[in-house]
Design a protein around this motif. Structure first.
Motif, mmCIF file in Angstrom:
data_model
loop_
_atom_site.group_PDB
_atom_site.id
_atom_site.type_symbol
_atom_site.label_atom_id
_atom_site.label_comp_id
_atom_site.label_asym_id
_atom_site.label_seq_id
_atom_site.Cartn_x
_atom_site.Cartn_y
_atom_site.Cartn_z
ATOM 1 N N ASN A 182 0.802 -1.215 0.000
ATOM 2 C CA ASN A 182 0.000 0.000 0.000
ATOM 3 C C ASN A 182 0.840 1.272 0.000
ATOM 4 O OD1 ASN A 182 -3.032 -0.153 -0.044
ATOM 5 N ND2 ASN A 182 -2.597 -1.782 1.398
ATOM 6 N N ALA A 235 -5.167 1.817 1.055
ATOM 7 C CA ALA A 235 -6.211 2.068 0.066
ATOM 8 C C ALA A 235 -7.005 0.804 -0.206
ATOM 9 C CB ALA A 235 -5.582 2.566 -1.230
ATOM 10 N N SER A 236 -6.312 -0.317 -0.071
ATOM 11 C CA SER A 236 -7.006 -1.556 -0.338
ATOM 12 C C SER A 236 -6.391 -2.643 0.498
ATOM 13 C CB SER A 236 -6.852 -1.876 -1.822
ATOM 14 O OG SER A 236 -6.927 -3.253 -2.033
ATOM 15 N N GLY A 237 -7.237 -3.392 1.220
ATOM 16 C CA GLY A 237 -6.763 -4.634 1.836
ATOM 17 C C GLY A 237 -6.262 -5.309 0.589
ATOM 18 N N VAL A 238 -5.242 -6.046 0.562
ATOM 19 C CA VAL A 238 -4.740 -6.492 -0.723
ATOM 20 C C VAL A 238 -5.815 -7.221 -1.512
ATOM 21 C CG1 VAL A 238 -2.976 -7.736 -1.959
ATOM 22 C CG2 VAL A 238 -2.396 -6.516 0.070
ATOM 23 N N LEU A 239 -6.791 -7.783 -0.814
ATOM 24 C CA LEU A 239 -7.980 -8.252 -1.502
ATOM 25 C C LEU A 239 -9.067 -7.234 -1.186
ATOM 26 C CD1 LEU A 239 -7.856 -12.021 -0.561
ATOM 27 C CD2 LEU A 239 -6.710 -10.826 -2.383
ATOM 28 N N PRO A 240 -9.489 -6.392 -2.150
ATOM 29 C CA PRO A 240 -10.500 -5.376 -1.832
ATOM 30 C C PRO A 240 -11.708 -6.033 -1.208
ATOM 31 C CG PRO A 240 -9.699 -5.086 -4.056
ATOM 32 C CD PRO A 240 -9.112 -6.372 -3.550
ATOM 33 N N GLY A 241 -12.184 -5.450 -0.116
ATOM 34 C CA GLY A 241 -13.270 -6.077 0.635
ATOM 35 C C GLY A 241 -14.599 -5.956 -0.074
#
Lengths: 432, 447
Positions: free
Chosen positions: B120, B281-287
């Motif tokens: 991130n 900005a993003s959990g590595v997998l966008p929730g």
């Protein structure tokens, strides 16, 4: 080398229908009509994996360093054959489809003027991933293909071809300007989540090849619902499926398929593995090794996929299971539509969109809008009060319900659904 | 299902977070009597708790109850109850760490948490990622991967020439950061560009060798040298008493609930203070956003980590059972006192039996020892590490001696890293020492 034991059953399986509930752990008062969302673990499979948990705890080092590695390789081989991959080493386990698809989409080396496309019906978190990739430098373009029901397979195929051709025209213009040819990557569902509909994904993959577009297939719902999968034939560029949805494996367990020709695209797993080799230092693919260990997780769900296949064989095998589910979906869907005075989303006379999920319109006025509160109201009223639950969604101006037919379902389940009709003349958007 | 038929989610949570099985646990004398609290094979002596942890029976059974409850109605649980339980689990962990609940989220592993933090950042070629030369191999791979390609940061390795005292480590660390800062400023002046940033990956307790670092002080040094700290605290939860993250104030901190804290595997915690949450900005997998049943909107940061695809919901919830279990059997201070003292005593006894040394600070004051101790093996450095040697160690230890600790080469010597847990006693260490003499003898004989 350790092998996963085959399950043996002493007696015959119960008949399909309510009696099959004996093999699952549902609350006796609850009717599960939404298998498509979270899957369900059969009790015999839950029992069969207990020895593996005992092994993991009896000697954690032996299990994690040696035994589980062997067992999982075993299961990978079985799963690779099941989906018709040409080689075992084209298939690895990942925790779920989102994980696998994210890994692939982030592995591409994106450049300006590349195009990443998905459909309006793509699973939300995947289309968000595509959007996110477009949001960060170097900002490839995000494009969306529209599918609106009612439609037909042929119409979708035609539209898809036209759409890819238009993307190609845009690409040609960029190529002329840049002096190099950008790439186009398409995310295609094999079976859409909402509505629960089978797409002509194999034809769409073929068209991708004709148009020089990468095909990344979100097949989350395919394994255990789509018959006779043969990936060597269908030949997508990437393909991901959830074994814990329709195949009865334990959560979380999914497969990532990458044919050998594309394994060079794989930069790094998530999280990066100790087996990661810098691309410039690689002498061959670095795919399977990177996916053998991605943090200390619970590996027993991967093993459970094999036990799930044995359980399904006991029930009669893939064709028998899915013939039953498909019949219930169609008959039940028709009956539900009749009672509600509405229609099934699949208007094709051969029900080409319907496998084991059927989508029936909810009798709301046309003015009823897409509203999060409505979804929550369905949950409160059906899931909690009425103890029965299919999924709900809004598509093309209407609310629909998506019912999953499973081996424990009967047509009467669909009839027990109760939809409180808003009284005539109600105010649109009224909360109830 | 008895006890779970209550209509209100809050009441349900009370029943789920404290099932009867945990209420009945009473403390035992630590040592071999405590073995029956765990699921280890009767004939096997685990001296490597540090690698994969071990789940107490009560935690396992509570998790099984929860699993059956989930299967009874997956939709109801996942759509209506899961977020609330995750919130309850986050609250338990946050209290343990002395921080706000909404600074803690669950990730599937420490590697995943560190990767989330690193991915991130917006990197530039003027940036540096600093890590020690004993950094865990997966994290090292993560760093290498981030540093690939054109516009990527540079890697800077901080060498730990142990044995060193904590004071010396801190001095060398400060000097390392200052020299990087000088380099960065020079480049910035020459090229008239924005100065790069320094991101330091600090391990609270390293893996091989297992050394307790003065990480809290290192975080403070980072701050005073304008560097960002990403703490890989995989081994800290359950091994370090009084983790007061609010006071230490790292930029990112990740730990594993399943190593020393008795949770189920797949339970790791990512701590991000409020000031840094916009960066994620993003959990590595966008929730995928699921409806919050409480109707209270969590922060955008927390929201991202509720759901990253369908996973087994149980491991994060199991931390509630694990922490409760630890309270019931005597509490953190007692547990860690026992383990620490045993590690120190056990290590010294092993060195005595094998006629070797314990890896410690020069003052031999156990400053670098938490609940793991590294003891030199009676094996010549001329025996080079190889897959065959590792296999021989494993086979002999598992099959002939029915115990296990890790064996590895570091700074041209062979070591064993031995973990002390409440189910271990001094006799285990003595048996291990004799076993290692036997195995090392066999290895030498085959050369």
């Amino acid at each position: 080398m350790a092998e996963v034991k085959t399950l043996h059953f002493e007696s015959n399986p119960p008949p399909f229908g309510h009696e099959m509930r004996k093999c699952f752990s549902f609350d006796p008062e609850y009717i599960n009509m939404n298998h498509g969302s979270y899957g369900s673990l059969p009790s015999p499979v839950a029992e069969a994996i207990k020895p593996y948990y005992a092994m993991a705890e009896a000697n954690p080092d032996l299990f994690h360093r040696f035994t589980s590695i062997d067992l999982i390789r075993n299961v990978r081989e079985r799963m690779a054959k099941f989906i018709g991959a040409a080689h075992t080493d084209e298939v690895v386990f990942v925790p779920n489809a989102s994980h696998g698809l994210n890994a692939i989409l982030r592995d591409f080396i994106w450049e300006e003027d590349d195009i990443i496309c998905s459909c309006n019906t793509t699973y939300k978190s995947i289309s968000k991933t595509a959007q996110y990739i477009s949001d960060i430098p170097p900002h490839p373009e995000y494009s969306q293909f529209t599918i609106l029901f009612p439609t037909t397979h042929n119409e979708i195929i035609e539209n898809w071809r036209t759409y890819l051709q238009s993307l190609n025209e845009a690409r040609a213009r960029s190529a002329h300007r840049l002096g190099r040819r950008p790439k186009i990557v398409a995310v295609i569902d094999s079976i859409i989540s909402v509505p629960g509909a089978l797409l002509p994904w194999k034809e769409m993959v073929k068209i991708c090849k004709e148009e020089d577009v990468w095909s990344v297939v979100d097949a989350a719902h395919s394994i255990g619902q789509e018959l006779d999968l043969n990936l060597a034939d269908a030949d997508p560029d990437f393909w991901v499926t959830n074994c814990h949805k329709w195949l009865y494996a334990k959560r979380s367990c999914a497969l990532l398929y990458v044919p050998k020709r594309n394994q060079h695209i794989i930069k790094a797993s998530f999280p990066t593995s100790h087996a990661y080799i810098s691309p410039k230092k690689r002498t061959g693919p670095n795919f399977v090794e990177q996916y053998e260990w991605n943090g200390t997780l619970d590996f027993v769900p991967y093993i459970s996929a094999s036990c799930a296949l044995d359980f399904r064989a006991w029930l009669g095998g893939e064709h028998v299971i899915n013939a039953y589910c498909h019949r219930i979906a169609i008959e039940g869907g028709k009956r539900l539509a009749q009672i509600l005075g509405t229609e099934i989303i699949d208007q094709d006379q051969d029900f080409q969109f319907t496998l084991n999920m059927v989508n029936v319109a909810v009798p709301f006025p046309a003015t009823m809008s897409s509203d999060f509160e409505i979804d929550m109201a369905f949950r409160r009223k059906l899931l909690i009060k009425k103890k029965i639950y299919p999924a709900f969604f809004y598509h093309n101006g209407k609310w629909w319900t998506r019912c999953s037919a499973q081996v424990w379902s009967q047509v009467s389940c669909l009839l027990h659904s109760y939809f409180p009709h808003p009284p005539a003349g109600s105010i649109p958007g009224r909360r109830f | 299902m008895p006890g779970f038929d209550l209509p209100r989610v809050e009441e349900k949570i009370d029943n789920i977070v404290l099932p009867p099985i945990l209420k009945t646990i009473r403390s035992k004398t630590f040592g071999s009597e405590a073995r029956e609290l765990f699921m280890l094979d009767d004939e096997y002596t685990n001296l490597n708790h540090g690698s994969f942890g071990s789940v107490p029976k009560a935690v396992h059974e509570a998790s099984e109850l929860l699993s059956r409850y989930i299967e009874s109605n997956p939709d109801r649980y996942i759509r209506l109850e899961h977020s609330a339980l995750i919130d309850a689990a986050r609250a338990v962990v946050a209290e343990h760490l002395g921080v706000d609940r909404d600074t803690c989220v669950f990730v599937s592993s420490v590697s995943a948490g560190i990767a989330t933090a690193l991915r991130n950042f917006r990197w530039s070629p003027q940036d540096f990622i600093v890590c020690s030369d004993v950094i865990y191999d997966t994290i090292s791979s993560s760093v290498k991967e981030i540093c690939q390609g054109e516009h990527r940061p540079q890697r800077s390795v901080f060498e730990l020439k142990l044995p060193l005292s904590h004071t010396s480590i801190l001095e060398l660390f400060r000097r390392h950061l200052r020299s990087l800062r000088t380099q960065i400023q020079a480049v910035s002046t020459d090229t008239d560009s924005t100065p790069g940033k320094i991101v330091v990956i600090i391990e609270s307790i390293t893996s091989s060798p297992g050394i307790l670092m003065p990480w809290q002080e290192m975080v403070r040094i980072c701050r005073s040298e304008y560097a960002l700290s990403v703490v890989d605290a995989a081994h800290s939860l359950g091994q370090e008493v009084s983790l007061d993250l609010k006071a230490v104030d790292p930029d990112f901190w990740v730990s594993n609930g399943a190593k020393w804290c008795y949770a189920k595997r797949g339970c790791a915690i990512l701590y991000v203070p409020f000031r840094n949450q916009d960066m994620v900005a993003s959990g590595v997998l966008p929730g995928l956003i699921y409806g919050s049943p409480s109707g209270i909107s969590p922060t955008r940061f927390v929201w991202q980590f509720y759901w990253s695809g369908l996973m087994d919901p149980i491991p994060p919830i199991s931390i509630i059972y694990a922490i409760k279990f630890r309270q019931q059997i005597g509490g953190e201070i007692l547990i860690q006192k026992y383990c620490h003292e045993l590690a120190v005593r056990g290590g010294r006894r092993m060195a005595e039996i094998m006629n070797t040394t314990v890896l410690d600070s020069p003052a031999n004051n156990a400053e670098v020892i938490a609940n793991m101790v590294n003891v030199e093996l009676p094996l010549s450095a001329s025996t080079k590490p190889s897959a065959e040697i590792q296999f021989l160690f494993s086979q002999e230890l598992f099959e002939t001696h029915k115990l296990f600790a890790t064996c590895f080469v570091w700074q041209d010597k062979w070591w064993s890293r031995v973990s002390a847990q409440i189910y271990n006693e001094i006799g285990d260490f003595e048996r291990l020492a004799k076993a290692l003499i036997d195995v090392c003898g066999k290895i030498t004989a085959t050369r």
